[in-house]
Design a protein around this motif. Structure first.
Motif, PDB file in Angstrom:
ATOM      1  N   PRO A 506       0.745  -1.218  -0.039  1.00  0.00           N
ATOM      2  CA  PRO A 506       0.116   0.057  -0.149  1.00  0.00           C
ATOM      3  C   PRO A 506       0.801   1.093  -0.062  1.00  0.00           C
ATOM      4  O   PRO A 506       2.013   1.138   0.407  1.00  0.00           O
ATOM      5  CB  PRO A 506      -0.793  -0.176   1.412  1.00  0.00           C
ATOM      6  N   ILE A 507       0.295   2.295  -0.364  1.00  0.00           N
ATOM      7  CA  ILE A 507       1.081   3.632  -0.245  1.00  0.00           C
ATOM      8  C   ILE A 507       1.180   4.033   0.867  1.00  0.00           C
ATOM      9  O   ILE A 507       0.680   3.566   2.194  1.00  0.00           O
ATOM     10  CB  ILE A 507       0.117   4.724  -0.938  1.00  0.00           C
ATOM     11  N   CYS A 508       2.449   4.490   1.245  1.00  0.00           N
ATOM     12  CA  CYS A 508       3.031   4.949   2.533  1.00  0.00           C
ATOM     13  C   CYS A 508       2.184   5.914   3.095  1.00  0.00           C
ATOM     14  O   CYS A 508       1.456   6.655   2.632  1.00  0.00           O
ATOM     15  CB  CYS A 508       4.507   5.814   2.198  1.00  0.00           C
ATOM     16  N   GLU A 509       1.764   5.486   4.430  1.00  0.00           N
ATOM     17  CA  GLU A 509       1.078   6.187   5.419  1.00  0.00           C
ATOM     18  C   GLU A 509       1.726   7.095   6.235  1.00  0.00           C
ATOM     19  O   GLU A 509       1.888   8.394   6.285  1.00  0.00           O
ATOM     20  CB  GLU A 509       0.028   5.755   5.874  1.00  0.00           C
ATOM     21  N   THR A 510       2.763   6.737   6.978  1.00  0.00           N
ATOM     22  CA  THR A 510       3.506   7.344   7.819  1.00  0.00           C
ATOM     23  C   THR A 510       4.979   7.646   7.704  1.00  0.00           C
ATOM     24  O   THR A 510       5.263   7.290   6.703  1.00  0.00           O
ATOM     25  CB  THR A 510       3.666   6.375   9.072  1.00  0.00           C
ATOM     26  N   ALA A 511       5.777   8.202   8.214  1.00  0.00           N
ATOM     27  CA  ALA A 511       6.890   8.836   8.069  1.00  0.00           C
ATOM     28  C   ALA A 511       7.852   7.644   8.032  1.00  0.00           C
ATOM     29  O   ALA A 511       8.902   7.398   7.310  1.00  0.00           O
ATOM     30  CB  ALA A 511       7.637   9.902   8.951  1.00  0.00           C
ATOM     31  N   GLN A 512       7.568   6.640   9.046  1.00  0.00           N
ATOM     32  CA  GLN A 512       8.266   5.486   9.143  1.00  0.00           C
ATOM     33  C   GLN A 512       8.123   4.573   7.920  1.00  0.00           C
ATOM     34  O   GLN A 512       9.014   3.743   7.317  1.00  0.00           O
ATOM     35  CB  GLN A 512       7.796   4.667  10.408  1.00  0.00           C
ATOM     36  N   HIS A 513       6.872   4.509   7.236  1.00  0.00           N
ATOM     37  CA  HIS A 513       6.826   3.685   6.149  1.00  0.00           C
ATOM     38  C   HIS A 513       7.490   4.256   4.947  1.00  0.00           C
ATOM     39  O   HIS A 513       8.019   3.397   4.116  1.00  0.00           O
ATOM     40  CB  HIS A 513       5.174   3.881   5.758  1.00  0.00           C
ATOM     41  N   ALA A 514       7.695   5.670   5.028  1.00  0.00           N
ATOM     42  CA  ALA A 514       8.258   6.262   3.719  1.00  0.00           C
ATOM     43  C   ALA A 514       9.774   6.007   3.877  1.00  0.00           C
ATOM     44  O   ALA A 514      10.388   5.613   2.867  1.00  0.00           O
ATOM     45  CB  ALA A 514       8.198   7.827   4.096  1.00  0.00           C
ATOM     46  N   VAL A 515      10.334   6.248   5.091  1.00  0.00           N
ATOM     47  CA  VAL A 515      11.982   5.552   5.499  1.00  0.00           C
ATOM     48  C   VAL A 515      12.069   4.174   5.182  1.00  0.00           C
ATOM     49  O   VAL A 515      13.247   3.874   4.141  1.00  0.00           O
ATOM     50  CB  VAL A 515      12.308   5.957   6.786  1.00  0.00           C
ATOM     51  N   ASN A 516      11.221   3.184   5.259  1.00  0.00           N
ATOM     52  CA  ASN A 516      11.452   1.949   5.114  1.00  0.00           C
ATOM     53  C   ASN A 516      11.395   1.825   3.637  1.00  0.00           C
ATOM     54  O   ASN A 516      12.214   0.916   3.024  1.00  0.00           O
ATOM     55  CB  ASN A 516      10.381   1.143   5.581  1.00  0.00           C
ATOM     56  N   CYS A 517      10.278   2.340   2.919  1.00  0.00           N
ATOM     57  CA  CYS A 517      10.205   2.144   1.349  1.00  0.00           C
ATOM     58  C   CYS A 517      11.631   2.601   0.816  1.00  0.00           C
ATOM     59  O   CYS A 517      12.290   2.205  -0.211  1.00  0.00           O
ATOM     60  CB  CYS A 517       8.969   2.705   1.001  1.00  0.00           C
ATOM     61  N   PHE A 518      11.804   3.876   1.373  1.00  0.00           N
ATOM     62  CA  PHE A 518      13.167   4.450   0.686  1.00  0.00           C
ATOM     63  C   PHE A 518      14.534   3.537   1.024  1.00  0.00           C
ATOM     64  O   PHE A 518      15.255   3.404  -0.239  1.00  0.00           O
ATOM     65  CB  PHE A 518      13.436   5.951   1.385  1.00  0.00           C
ATOM     66  N   LEU A 519      14.678   3.206   1.876  1.00  0.00           N
ATOM     67  CA  LEU A 519      15.593   2.063   2.119  1.00  0.00           C
ATOM     68  C   LEU A 519      15.942   0.726   1.309  1.00  0.00           C
ATOM     69  O   LEU A 519      16.828   0.349   1.068  1.00  0.00           O
ATOM     70  CB  LEU A 519      15.963   1.727   3.451  1.00  0.00           C
ATOM     71  N   LYS A 520      14.520   0.277   1.070  1.00  0.00           N
ATOM     72  CA  LYS A 520      14.686  -1.084   0.395  1.00  0.00           C
ATOM     73  C   LYS A 520      14.348  -0.729  -1.196  1.00  0.00           C
ATOM     74  O   LYS A 520      14.373  -1.846  -1.972  1.00  0.00           O
ATOM     75  CB  LYS A 520      13.434  -1.771   0.806  1.00  0.00           C
ATOM     76  N   THR A 521      14.550   0.414  -1.856  1.00  0.00           N
ATOM     77  CA  THR A 521      14.590   0.709  -3.184  1.00  0.00           C
ATOM     78  C   THR A 521      15.616   1.756  -3.522  1.00  0.00           C
ATOM     79  O   THR A 521      16.526   1.910  -2.634  1.00  0.00           O
ATOM     80  CB  THR A 521      13.207   1.520  -3.590  1.00  0.00           C
ATOM     81  N   ASP A 522      15.637   1.714  -4.934  1.00  0.00           N
ATOM     82  CA  ASP A 522      16.966   2.731  -5.259  1.00  0.00           C
ATOM     83  C   ASP A 522      16.302   3.944  -5.752  1.00  0.00           C
ATOM     84  O   ASP A 522      16.930   4.742  -6.508  1.00  0.00           O
ATOM     85  CB  ASP A 522      17.705   1.897  -6.805  1.00  0.00           C
ATOM     86  N   ILE A 523      15.323   4.534  -4.857  1.00  0.00           N
ATOM     87  CA  ILE A 523      15.017   5.855  -4.780  1.00  0.00           C
ATOM     88  C   ILE A 523      16.398   6.763  -4.374  1.00  0.00           C
ATOM     89  O   ILE A 523      17.058   6.496  -3.272  1.00  0.00           O
ATOM     90  CB  ILE A 523      13.787   6.150  -3.808  1.00  0.00           C
ATOM     91  N   ASP A 524      16.603   7.627  -4.950  1.00  0.00           N
ATOM     92  CA  ASP A 524      17.809   8.601  -4.703  1.00  0.00           C
ATOM     93  C   ASP A 524      17.655   9.359  -3.523  1.00  0.00           C
ATOM     94  O   ASP A 524      18.551   9.393  -2.453  1.00  0.00           O
ATOM     95  CB  ASP A 524      18.192   9.348  -5.975  1.00  0.00           C
ATOM     96  N   TYR A 525      16.520   9.997  -3.319  1.00  0.00           N
ATOM     97  CA  TYR A 525      16.518  11.069  -2.287  1.00  0.00           C
ATOM     98  C   TYR A 525      14.910  10.996  -1.770  1.00  0.00           C
ATOM     99  O   TYR A 525      13.896  10.641  -2.429  1.00  0.00           O
ATOM    100  CB  TYR A 525      16.534  12.677  -2.761  1.00  0.00           C
ATOM    101  N   LEU A 526      14.819  11.137  -0.636  1.00  0.00           N
ATOM    102  CA  LEU A 526      13.508  11.433   0.087  1.00  0.00           C
ATOM    103  C   LEU A 526      13.362  12.804   0.876  1.00  0.00           C
ATOM    104  O   LEU A 526      13.963  13.198   1.387  1.00  0.00           O
ATOM    105  CB  LEU A 526      13.237  10.078   1.009  1.00  0.00           C
TER     106      LEU A 526
END
Length: 538
Positions: A506-526
């Motif tokens: 699901p789409i990220c809801e919280t800041a914690q979800h956001a950081v977790n998704c950022f860390l497990k993908t090759d997104i460059d910046y959050l």
């Protein structure tokens, strides 16, 4: 006066309004990180919303047993309502869909059509397609079609699972969007007659759910579907067959919808049309409605046509229809940003101190990073209700890059190579880039790019020259609008590539979800834009 809408079926969610205006809409899937779950929506509400004591009225969605079955939380809510001298109302499945579609629009009157895979109305009547008349602060039924006569959503669900062997519900979500993406690559005529038969004369056989279907996601252990096995075998043989089957399903659906809605409009003329139900998410078909029905002046699709929008519509029905309160004029559009706003993001980041670093940054600096072909996830404001990220929980990229689509599909989204990405475009620039100039604030319409514009933004142009656009106006989302304005000044293009901030979840809801998704993908910046914090990996 506060009204709570609750729904505990799949797409479990709750909604709170005060004097008819939204306070919050929370979808259970965003919190448990599984798509389209059932759950105790009232217990979920007590857990996430700390001001339940002044709720006066409650709107339940049929079947009521889905919600009342959680006895402890249901009794607690009943006591609150009793204390506040309120009532608990029950609203039909399509009744709620219709109310959500009409009362979220600014139309004074409209024809309302709801289409999905089936839901319960009063007296246990099950329908997957209904027609309503909306006028002022009332919606009245025109026709409720029985499930055995019309069931477009049911056909898509069975085909998605049994022919394409893709997920069609909990816990990974419905993959109808993948099938729609494939359709642009296929020969729609090859199997057209077969799929039109499935939607009409062979509906019962094609939409039947095998009695021994395992619960949850397809994992290779599904039984053979007696009717669909012929096409499942063909799909297994080649990618070309898969694309042709998807194209035929889409074309048959469009042919059927054109005839169905045309017939309803002929009997119930209207200048405006409102749509809801899961089938309204078929933005490819909906994008053709204006050409099919040129007498229509306005077409509105609610941002929450899925079942997660039922508690919104149920609460709106109680406020307007039952309590007889006047309509609310929405400024430009009904807001889809109904999730919670999260503050003190830096406290969350401190929990990841060994994995990320962060610094203050401006929107202009983020625009510069975007122009250097960085993939940037953005997080701010309230999360978007519904299936589509609209700038508050989005992954953004440069649409001018010819390699960007493949890069994000492979390294971030981990999905099929043919899946497209959406263009978010300044509302005032639409006429310069697309063949039609219409508002699409919730990505409800797929339109064709102008021929001369396609080479300028290859990362957001689908194989057939189309795109599911999001038009962005300042009153819809001030930050996102101004950010795209800055990007336009920098790049000369009033469009950014926008996809949902998630990775097969699901789409990220919280800041914690956001950081977790950022860390497990090759997104460059959050980028947490509310606090101007730019996060990178250590």
């Amino acid at each position: 006066m506060k009204i709570a809408g609750v729904y505990s079926g799949h797409d479990c969610s709750f909604y709170i309004s005060e004097n008819g205006k939204p306070i919050v809409h929370a979808e259970y899937e965003r919190y448990i990180r599984e798509k389209e779950p059932e759950g105790d929506s009232i217990g979920f509400m007590f857990e996430e919303y700390n001001q339940c004591d002044d709720i006066k009225h409650v709107a339940l969605c049929h079947p009521v047993s889905k919600t009342a079955g959680y006895k402890e939380s249901y009794e607690k809510l009943k006591n609150i309502v009793k204390k506040n001298d309120g009532e608990i109302y029950s609203v039909g499945h399509h009744q709620a869909h219709a109310a959500n579609a009409f009362f979220s629009s600014n139309f004074e009157d409209a024809l309302i059509i709801t289409i999905d895979g089936g839901g319960y109305e009063d007296n246990n009547f099950v329908s997957a397609c209904t027609a309503w008349k909306g006028k002022g602060n009332k919606v009245e039924p025109l026709h409720l079609f029985p499930l055995e006569k019309i069931n477009i959503g049911g056909i898509w669900t069975r085909v998605t699972r049994y022919i394409f062997k893709l997920s069609s519900g909990w816990p990974r979500g419905h993959s109808a969007g993948t099938v729609m993406a494939m359709a642009a690559l296929g020969n729609s005529e090859r199997f057209l007659d077969d799929f039109y038969k499935m939607l009409t004369t062979d509906l019962a056989m094609a939409s039947a759910r095998p009695h021994n279907q395992p619960k949850g996601v397809y994992d290779g252990n599904d039984p053979e579907h007696p009717y669909l096995k012929k096409w499942a075998k063909l799909a297994d043989e080649s990618e070309e067959n898969k694309f042709d089957i998807a194209a035929a399903l889409q074309k048959a659906t469009e042919k059927y919808l054109k005839g169905l809605i045309g017939e309803i409009l002929q009997k119930n003329p209207s200048k405006n049309l409102c749509l809801s139900g899961g089938v309204a998410l078929n933005s490819v078909a909906v994008g053709k409605f204006r050409k099919w029905f040129p007498d229509l002046e306005g077409i509105y699709v609610t941002p929450t046509p899925h079942d997660g929008g039922l508690p919104i519509g149920a609460a709106q029905y109680v406020w307007h229809q039952i309590l007889d309160n006047p309509r609310i004029k929405w400024e430009d559009n009904y807001t889809p940003y109904l999730g919670y706003v999260y503050e003190n993001v830096e406290e969350t980041l401190k929990n990841y101190f060994d994995k990320v670093e962060w610094r203050k940054a401006s929107d202009d600096q983020v625009v510069d990073l975007l122009s250097e072909e960085n993939i940037i996830a953005v997080f701010g404001g309230g999360s978007e209700s519904g299936r589509r990220a609209l700038g508050n929980r989005s992954i953004l990229a440069d649409p001018r890059s010819p390699n960007m689509k493949d890069l994000i599909n492979e390294k971030v989204k981990h999905r099929q190579w043919f899946r497209p990405f959406a263009p978010s475009i300044l509302r005032e620039e639409v006429s310069k880039w697309f063949e039609e100039d219409i508002p699409s604030p919730y990505m409800s319409f797929v339109l064709k790019f102008k021929e001369e514009a396609r080479d300028k933004v290859p990362a957001v142009v689908h194989f057939d020259g189309s795109a599911r656009l999001q038009t962005v106006a300042e009153k819809d989302n001030k930050w996102y609008y101004n950010f795209i304005k800055k990007w336009h000044k920098k790049s000369g293009v009033p469009i950014v590539l926008n996809t949902s901030f998630n990775d097969r979840e699901p789409i990220c809801e919280t800041a914690q979800h956001a950081v977790n998704c950022f860390l497990k993908t090759d997104i460059d910046y959050l980028y947490f834009y509310d606090e101007n914090l730019l996060v990178s990996k250590r």
